[in-house]
Write a protein that holds these residues in place. Structure first.
Motif, PDB file in Angstrom:
ATOM      1  N   ASP A  34     -60.767 -51.945  46.239  1.00 44.97           N
ATOM      2  CA  ASP A  34     -60.999 -52.638  44.974  1.00 44.97           C
ATOM      3  C   ASP A  34     -60.096 -53.860  44.938  1.00 44.97           C
ATOM      4  N   SER A  35     -60.685 -55.055  44.814  1.00 51.44           N
ATOM      5  CA  SER A  35     -59.887 -56.275  44.869  1.00 51.44           C
ATOM      6  C   SER A  35     -59.749 -56.957  43.517  1.00 51.44           C
ATOM      7  N   GLU A  36     -60.654 -56.732  42.633  1.00 48.54           N
ATOM      8  CA  GLU A  36     -60.602 -57.262  41.275  1.00 48.54           C
ATOM      9  C   GLU A  36     -61.152 -56.175  40.362  1.00 48.54           C
ATOM     10  N   PRO A  37     -61.065 -56.368  39.082  1.00 49.92           N
ATOM     11  CA  PRO A  37     -61.564 -55.316  38.187  1.00 49.92           C
ATOM     12  C   PRO A  37     -63.038 -54.956  38.416  1.00 49.92           C
ATOM     13  N   ASP A  38     -63.831 -55.896  38.886  1.00 52.64           N
ATOM     14  CA  ASP A  38     -65.259 -55.619  39.049  1.00 52.64           C
ATOM     15  C   ASP A  38     -65.763 -55.935  40.453  1.00 52.64           C
ATOM     16  N   ARG A  39     -64.881 -55.868  41.454  1.00 52.90           N
ATOM     17  CA  ARG A  39     -65.294 -56.215  42.814  1.00 52.90           C
ATOM     18  C   ARG A  39     -64.749 -55.200  43.817  1.00 52.90           C
ATOM     19  N   ARG A  40     -65.579 -54.870  44.808  1.00 54.54           N
ATOM     20  CA  ARG A  40     -65.179 -54.006  45.911  1.00 54.54           C
ATOM     21  C   ARG A  40     -65.458 -54.721  47.211  1.00 54.54           C
ATOM     22  N   GLU A  41     -64.537 -54.627  48.141  1.00 51.23           N
ATOM     23  CA  GLU A  41     -64.727 -55.230  49.450  1.00 51.23           C
ATOM     24  C   GLU A  41     -64.969 -54.118  50.464  1.00 51.23           C
ATOM     25  N   LEU A  42     -66.061 -54.234  51.200  1.00 49.52           N
ATOM     26  CA  LEU A  42     -66.408 -53.280  52.240  1.00 49.52           C
ATOM     27  C   LEU A  42     -65.689 -53.689  53.520  1.00 49.52           C
ATOM     28  N   ILE A  43     -65.036 -52.731  54.158  1.00 50.34           N
ATOM     29  CA  ILE A  43     -64.288 -52.999  55.382  1.00 50.34           C
ATOM     30  C   ILE A  43     -64.796 -52.069  56.476  1.00 50.34           C
ATOM     31  N   VAL A  44     -65.109 -52.654  57.624  1.00 52.94           N
ATOM     32  CA  VAL A  44     -65.540 -51.894  58.793  1.00 52.94           C
ATOM     33  C   VAL A  44     -64.382 -51.907  59.785  1.00 52.94           C
ATOM     34  N   ASP A  45     -63.993 -50.727  60.245  1.00 50.20           N
ATOM     35  CA  ASP A  45     -62.904 -50.579  61.201  1.00 50.20           C
ATOM     36  C   ASP A  45     -63.491 -50.041  62.501  1.00 50.20           C
ATOM     37  N   VAL A  46     -63.294 -50.791  63.590  1.00 51.78           N
ATOM     38  CA  VAL A  46     -63.770 -50.363  64.909  1.00 51.78           C
ATOM     39  C   VAL A  46     -62.554 -50.299  65.826  1.00 51.78           C
ATOM     40  N   ALA A  47     -62.129 -49.085  66.132  1.00 51.11           N
ATOM     41  CA  ALA A  47     -60.994 -48.847  67.031  1.00 51.11           C
ATOM     42  C   ALA A  47     -59.758 -49.647  66.612  1.00 51.11           C
ATOM     43  N   GLY A  48     -59.474 -49.708  65.319  1.00 51.93           N
ATOM     44  CA  GLY A  48     -58.293 -50.382  64.806  1.00 51.93           C
ATOM     45  C   GLY A  48     -58.482 -51.839  64.437  1.00 51.93           C
ATOM     46  N   TRP A  49     -59.609 -52.437  64.796  1.00 48.97           N
ATOM     47  CA  TRP A  49     -59.912 -53.813  64.422  1.00 48.97           C
ATOM     48  C   TRP A  49     -60.710 -53.771  63.137  1.00 48.97           C
ATOM     49  N   GLN A  50     -60.246 -54.457  62.112  1.00 50.57           N
ATOM     50  CA  GLN A  50     -60.894 -54.403  60.796  1.00 50.57           C
ATOM     51  C   GLN A  50     -61.528 -55.734  60.440  1.00 50.57           C
ATOM     52  N   GLU A  51     -62.694 -55.653  59.822  1.00 49.71           N
ATOM     53  CA  GLU A  51     -63.403 -56.838  59.378  1.00 49.71           C
ATOM     54  C   GLU A  51     -63.924 -56.587  57.966  1.00 49.71           C
ATOM     55  N   ARG A  52     -63.624 -57.515  57.061  1.00 49.13           N
ATOM     56  CA  ARG A  52     -64.157 -57.422  55.688  1.00 49.13           C
ATOM     57  C   ARG A  52     -65.592 -57.912  55.713  1.00 49.13           C
ATOM     58  N   VAL A  53     -66.492 -57.124  55.158  1.00 51.03           N
ATOM     59  CA  VAL A  53     -67.912 -57.462  55.173  1.00 51.03           C
ATOM     60  C   VAL A  53     -68.322 -58.127  53.881  1.00 51.03           C
ATOM     61  N   SER A  54     -67.780 -57.712  52.779  1.00 48.45           N
ATOM     62  CA  SER A  54     -68.163 -58.311  51.501  1.00 48.45           C
ATOM     63  C   SER A  54     -66.941 -58.599  50.654  1.00 48.45           C
TER      64      SER A  54
END
Length: 54
Positions: A34-54
């Motif tokens: 949760d990054s703001e009161p009305d926002r969620r960021e989806l994070i994909v983790d592949v073998a320790g490497w993370q990428e924010r999708v939204s």
């Protein structure tokens, strides 16, 4: 993620991206922050490497 949605998302990603399908179980994870009161960021983790999708 709630109600197994994260697991379903990982299964779909493994089917669409063959490199992910070659990764061992537990190497691909999905979570959100949760990054703001009305926002969620989806994070994909592949073998320790993370990428924010939204």
């Amino acid at each position: 993620m709630a109600a197994g949605i994260g697991d379903d998302f990982i299964v779909k990603m493994r089917g669409d991206v063959l490199a992910l399908d070659a990764m061992p179980s537990g190497a691909v994870n999905v979570f959100y922050v949760d990054s703001e009161p009305d926002r969620r960021e989806l994070i994909v983790d592949v073998a320790g490497w993370q990428e924010r999708v939204s």
